[in-house]
Design an enzyme around this catalytic site. Sequence first.
Site, short mmCIF file in Angstrom:
data_model
loop_
_atom_site.label_atom_id
_atom_site.label_comp_id
_atom_site.label_asym_id
_atom_site.label_seq_id
_atom_site.Cartn_x
_atom_site.Cartn_y
_atom_site.Cartn_z
N ARG A 134 45.17 -11.15 -52.29
CA ARG A 134 45.17 -12.26 -51.32
C ARG A 134 43.80 -12.89 -51.12
O ARG A 134 43.72 -14.03 -50.72
CB ARG A 134 45.71 -11.77 -49.98
CG ARG A 134 47.16 -11.32 -50.01
CD ARG A 134 48.07 -12.46 -50.41
NE ARG A 134 49.46 -12.09 -50.30
CZ ARG A 134 50.17 -12.17 -49.17
NH1 ARG A 134 49.61 -12.61 -48.07
NH2 ARG A 134 51.43 -11.82 -49.16
N HIS A 163 47.19 -6.09 -48.90
CA HIS A 163 46.07 -6.36 -47.99
C HIS A 163 45.35 -5.03 -47.77
O HIS A 163 46.00 -3.98 -47.70
CB HIS A 163 46.57 -6.83 -46.61
CG HIS A 163 46.87 -8.29 -46.49
ND1 HIS A 163 47.95 -8.77 -45.78
CD2 HIS A 163 46.21 -9.39 -46.95
CE1 HIS A 163 47.95 -10.10 -45.82
NE2 HIS A 163 46.91 -10.50 -46.52
N CYS A 257 48.71 -5.29 -38.49
CA CYS A 257 48.85 -6.71 -38.87
C CYS A 257 49.24 -7.59 -37.70
O CYS A 257 48.97 -8.79 -37.70
CB CYS A 257 49.94 -6.90 -39.92
SG CYS A 257 49.91 -5.85 -41.33
N1 ARG Z 1 54.48 -11.58 -44.70
C1 ARG Z 1 53.08 -11.52 -44.45
C2 ARG Z 1 52.32 -11.84 -45.72
O1 ARG Z 1 52.75 -11.48 -46.77
C3 ARG Z 1 52.69 -10.17 -43.92
C4 ARG Z 1 51.25 -10.09 -43.51
C5 ARG Z 1 50.84 -8.74 -43.07
N2 ARG Z 1 49.53 -8.76 -42.59
C6 ARG Z 1 48.55 -7.88 -42.86
N3 ARG Z 1 47.42 -8.00 -42.28
N4 ARG Z 1 48.73 -6.93 -43.76
O2 ARG Z 1 51.30 -12.50 -45.72
#
Ligand code: ARG
Length: 274
Positions: A134, A163, A257
């Site tokens: 990401r 993440h 999250c």
């Molecule tokens: N559906 C979200 C995404 O894929 C979930 C985010 C989860 N956030 C995190 N900090 N791990 O972006």
Amino acid sequence: MPRILMCPPVYYGIEYEINPWMNRAQSSNRALAIEQWTALRQLLEDAGAEIELLSPEPGLPDLVFTANAGLVYQRQVVLSRFKHPERQGETPLDRAWFESAGFVCSDPPQDLAFEGAGDALFCGETLFAGYRRRSDARGVQQIAEQLGVQVLPLELVNPSFYHLDTCFCPLAPGEAIYYPAAFDDYGRRVIEATVPTLIKVDAHEAAAFACNAVVVGRRVITNTGCPKLQEELARHGYDPVATPLGEFLKAGGSAKCLTLRLDGEEAAGWRVSA
Ligand code: ARG
């Protein structure tokens, strides 16, 4: 007082698929999501945190995951530049909230993706930064330079732990939880060489989002289904609490999250020494 940003899951749902946990055929139950989110909020308040709210917005189902709004450093925030267009509409709302709260906002370097506290976590003086899924490695380097902090970039090799906060959780300076298989050999060695006290999570509990913990003082709040982690935390003098967050696992998220610590994470050296 610990301050935490959250966003009520009024418009939460599984409307697209941008990580391996998301499946539009497995929609979430909104009433249950609200119940689970409210219970988490209550636990955080019980732990002594003050909750600030970001207004939910139709069409932005993942806005509930405020960890991804940005990286907070003292009065500065580096906002996210989401990798997926599905989440890019969140940033103007995040920016407006931070500006009205008196933070100085900046953007990640041009064209580089960065997903805030989802991928960048202080443990002591060092910023641990996840990249590849990401956030871009070059971006986290430049952000650390801009903030004047030391960064250790960690490649996230497993698409399910996309993440950093799904596989690494600082508890205090020099102490963290991690899931070794989410990193390559190099990343594991970096973590093991720089964090003296580590609690390892196994594959089963990692899949229950054991590493996605919120730390407030000695209290550590996670999803249910992580009894081994809870035992280890208690052995290390923490006070673990579990609360069901299954509706959010469907989107690839859990306790951590759903929160963004505004006054500095418990483990952040800059907060502790402030
Ligand atoms: N559906 C979200 C995404 O894929 C979930 C985010 C989860 N956030 C995190 N900090 N791990 O972006």
